[in-house]
Design a protein around this motif. Structure first.
Motif, PDB file in Angstrom:
ATOM      1  N   LEU A 188       0.828  -1.210   0.000  1.00  0.00           N
ATOM      2  CA  LEU A 188       0.000   0.000   0.000  1.00  0.00           C
ATOM      3  C   LEU A 188       0.861   1.258   0.000  1.00  0.00           C
ATOM      4  O   LEU A 188       0.603   2.202  -0.758  1.00  0.00           O
ATOM      5  N   LEU A 189       1.909   1.286   0.834  1.00  0.00           N
ATOM      6  CA  LEU A 189       2.774   2.462   0.877  1.00  0.00           C
ATOM      7  C   LEU A 189       3.548   2.612  -0.426  1.00  0.00           C
ATOM      8  O   LEU A 189       3.804   3.731  -0.884  1.00  0.00           O
ATOM      9  N   THR A 190       3.912   1.500  -1.039  1.00  0.00           N
ATOM     10  CA  THR A 190       4.565   1.554  -2.347  1.00  0.00           C
ATOM     11  C   THR A 190       3.612   2.115  -3.394  1.00  0.00           C
ATOM     12  O   THR A 190       4.003   2.911  -4.252  1.00  0.00           O
ATOM     13  N   GLU A 191       2.354   1.729  -3.305  1.00  0.00           N
ATOM     14  CA  GLU A 191       1.347   2.251  -4.241  1.00  0.00           C
ATOM     15  C   GLU A 191       1.213   3.761  -4.117  1.00  0.00           C
ATOM     16  O   GLU A 191       1.027   4.474  -5.115  1.00  0.00           O
ATOM     17  N   LEU A 192       1.327   4.268  -2.896  1.00  0.00           N
ATOM     18  CA  LEU A 192       1.198   5.712  -2.685  1.00  0.00           C
ATOM     19  C   LEU A 192       2.403   6.498  -3.197  1.00  0.00           C
ATOM     20  O   LEU A 192       2.346   7.719  -3.275  1.00  0.00           O
ATOM     21  N   THR A 193       3.494   5.828  -3.527  1.00  0.00           N
ATOM     22  CA  THR A 193       4.642   6.528  -4.116  1.00  0.00           C
ATOM     23  C   THR A 193       4.506   6.655  -5.625  1.00  0.00           C
ATOM     24  O   THR A 193       5.318   7.328  -6.265  1.00  0.00           O
ATOM     25  N   GLU A 194       3.505   6.000  -6.207  1.00  0.00           N
ATOM     26  CA  GLU A 194       3.316   6.071  -7.657  1.00  0.00           C
ATOM     27  C   GLU A 194       2.896   7.484  -8.066  1.00  0.00           C
ATOM     28  O   GLU A 194       2.407   8.262  -7.244  1.00  0.00           O
ATOM     29  N   PRO A 195       3.094   7.833  -9.347  1.00  0.00           N
ATOM     30  CA  PRO A 195       2.779   9.196  -9.809  1.00  0.00           C
ATOM     31  C   PRO A 195       1.341   9.595  -9.504  1.00  0.00           C
ATOM     32  O   PRO A 195       0.422   8.771  -9.571  1.00  0.00           O
ATOM     33  N   ALA A 196       1.174  10.866  -9.168  1.00  0.00           N
ATOM     34  CA  ALA A 196      -0.158  11.434  -8.932  1.00  0.00           C
ATOM     35  C   ALA A 196      -0.217  12.796  -9.623  1.00  0.00           C
ATOM     36  O   ALA A 196      -0.374  13.829  -8.978  1.00  0.00           O
ATOM     37  N   PRO A 197      -0.068  12.814 -10.946  1.00  0.00           N
ATOM     38  CA  PRO A 197       0.005  14.088 -11.674  1.00  0.00           C
ATOM     39  C   PRO A 197      -1.287  14.886 -11.564  1.00  0.00           C
ATOM     40  O   PRO A 197      -2.385  14.326 -11.586  1.00  0.00           O
ATOM     41  N   LEU A 208       2.950  16.101  -5.289  1.00  0.00           N
ATOM     42  CA  LEU A 208       2.044  16.673  -4.301  1.00  0.00           C
ATOM     43  C   LEU A 208       2.538  18.025  -3.796  1.00  0.00           C
ATOM     44  O   LEU A 208       3.740  18.255  -3.679  1.00  0.00           O
ATOM     45  N   GLN A 209       1.580  18.914  -3.489  1.00  0.00           N
ATOM     46  CA  GLN A 209       1.884  20.214  -2.902  1.00  0.00           C
ATOM     47  C   GLN A 209       1.898  20.044  -1.382  1.00  0.00           C
ATOM     48  O   GLN A 209       0.851  20.063  -0.751  1.00  0.00           O
ATOM     49  N   VAL A 210       3.086  19.890  -0.832  1.00  0.00           N
ATOM     50  CA  VAL A 210       3.200  19.504   0.574  1.00  0.00           C
ATOM     51  C   VAL A 210       4.004  20.530   1.368  1.00  0.00           C
ATOM     52  O   VAL A 210       5.035  21.011   0.909  1.00  0.00           O
ATOM     53  N   THR A 211       3.520  20.835   2.562  1.00  0.00           N
ATOM     54  CA  THR A 211       4.304  21.550   3.559  1.00  0.00           C
ATOM     55  C   THR A 211       4.499  20.605   4.733  1.00  0.00           C
ATOM     56  O   THR A 211       3.514  20.153   5.336  1.00  0.00           O
ATOM     57  N   ASN A 212       5.739  20.257   5.033  1.00  0.00           N
ATOM     58  CA  ASN A 212       6.055  19.414   6.186  1.00  0.00           C
ATOM     59  C   ASN A 212       6.460  20.299   7.353  1.00  0.00           C
ATOM     60  O   ASN A 212       7.266  21.211   7.191  1.00  0.00           O
TER      61      ASN A 212
END
Length: 324
Positions: free
Chosen positions: A235-244, A274-278
């Motif tokens: 599942l975590l690997t799937e979330l690393t896939e492209p999300a254009p 992703l537009q992310v602020t950490n």
């Protein structure tokens, strides 16, 4: 507090390494791992702010356990939650003026998604603050406490999507904000990235969410969700896939004192699309994130589209230094 805008993966600095992965290959590396862990605990908790953070975490955990049953009973009595809606004429003038000055922000419903074996009572304080800041609809959703043992994050994300659709229909809006604590943040992220939820979610805030997994999951029963929370899971690997073209803004808040995300840096969200602020905190425990004043301020600023005071001050200081 350390604020970082991320648009692509970055390497962790020495200060962010936190607790190393527990996979030593020799006695020497085992000793090194143990020493690093002891040093980390000393740096994080062996200082006045760290001790205060531990005390707050323990106290809030005890308080939360006492109100946990009410979070389940409240769902049966008031499915929309205690802060499902409110009238603006009951607000003091100062709060009412903030509402009028940010009509778009106040009209966007806020959905709160709790963590593993928890319920929406974890958000009692945060929901109250959001209401006082003028948000007209603040709703907590309960998913089954058995999700951790018999459920699946993908299925929970589909259920969340259905809840968002109902929320939009009732409120007459096209978009919502979502705040997820711990596992709740990962469920919401899967909905946004993999199920088209970016069409509905304007801002997703994650608090102590294991975006890259946690070694603590190895200690849980070997069912679906614990396996999905292990670093490197499918599942975590799937979330690393492209999300254009993902339209959702992300705020990922993590703490160097988080006792349930190991290593702590795994609560950062890093994805090139992703537009992310950490935001890294120093002395806030996993449960206390939902009541910490700094976190609450960050969340309210993120939902209103404004930047926290410290961030603006740091930018002004940087501009002044560059001009000098």
């Amino acid at each position: 507090m350390d604020v970082t805008g991320v648009m692509s993966p970055t390497e962790a600095t020495a200060d962010e390494l936190d607790v190393p992965a527990p996979a030593p290959s020799s006695l020497g590396s085992l000793a090194s791992t143990a020493w690093n862990g002891i040093s980390y605990v000393a740096r994080t908790m062996g200082v006045p702010r760290g001790l205060r953070g531990v005390a707050v975490e323990l106290a809030y955990t005890a308080v939360h356990l006492s109100v946990y049953p009410w979070g389940l009973l409240d769902e049966a009595l008031r499915p929309g939650g205690v802060h499902a809606h409110h009238r603006t004429d009951t607000l003091p003038p100062g709060e009412r003026s903030r509402l009028v000055s940010d009509l778009d922000g106040s009209a966007t419903p806020v959905l709160l998604v709790h963590g593993i074996v928890d319920n929406r009572s974890i958000f009692v304080h945060l929901a109250r603050v959001l209401r006082r800041r003028g948000h007209g609809t603040v709703q907590g959703v309960n998913y089954s406490p058995m999700t951790a043992f018999t459920g699946d994050i993908r299925a929970a994300a589909r259920d969340l999507g259905e809840h968002v659709e109902r929320m939009c229909a009732v409120a007459g809006v096209d978009r919502v904000h979502v705040i997820g604590h711990s596992l709740g943040g990962l469920i919401a992220r899967y909905y946004v990235q993999r199920l088209g939820g970016d069409e509905r979610v304007d801002t997703l805030v994650t608090l102590g969410t294991p975006h890259q997994g946690s070694y603590i999951a190895h200690l849980l029963p070997p069912t679906v969700v614990p396996r999905q929370l292990q670093p490197g899971s499918d599942l975590l690997t799937e979330l690393t896939e492209p999300a254009p073209g993902c339209r959702t803004r992300f705020l990922a808040v993590w703490s160097r004192m988080d006792q349930l995300i190991i290593p702590q840096r795994n609560a950062r969200l890093e994805h090139p699309d992703l537009q992310v602020t950490n935001v890294r905190l120093g002395h806030v425990g996993h449960m206390a994130m939902t009541i910490d004043p700094e976190v609450v301020h960050l969340v309210t600023c993120a939902l209103s589209g404004t930047r926290p005071t410290r961030e603006r001050a740091a930018e002004r200081a940087g501009d002044a230094a560059a001009a000098g």
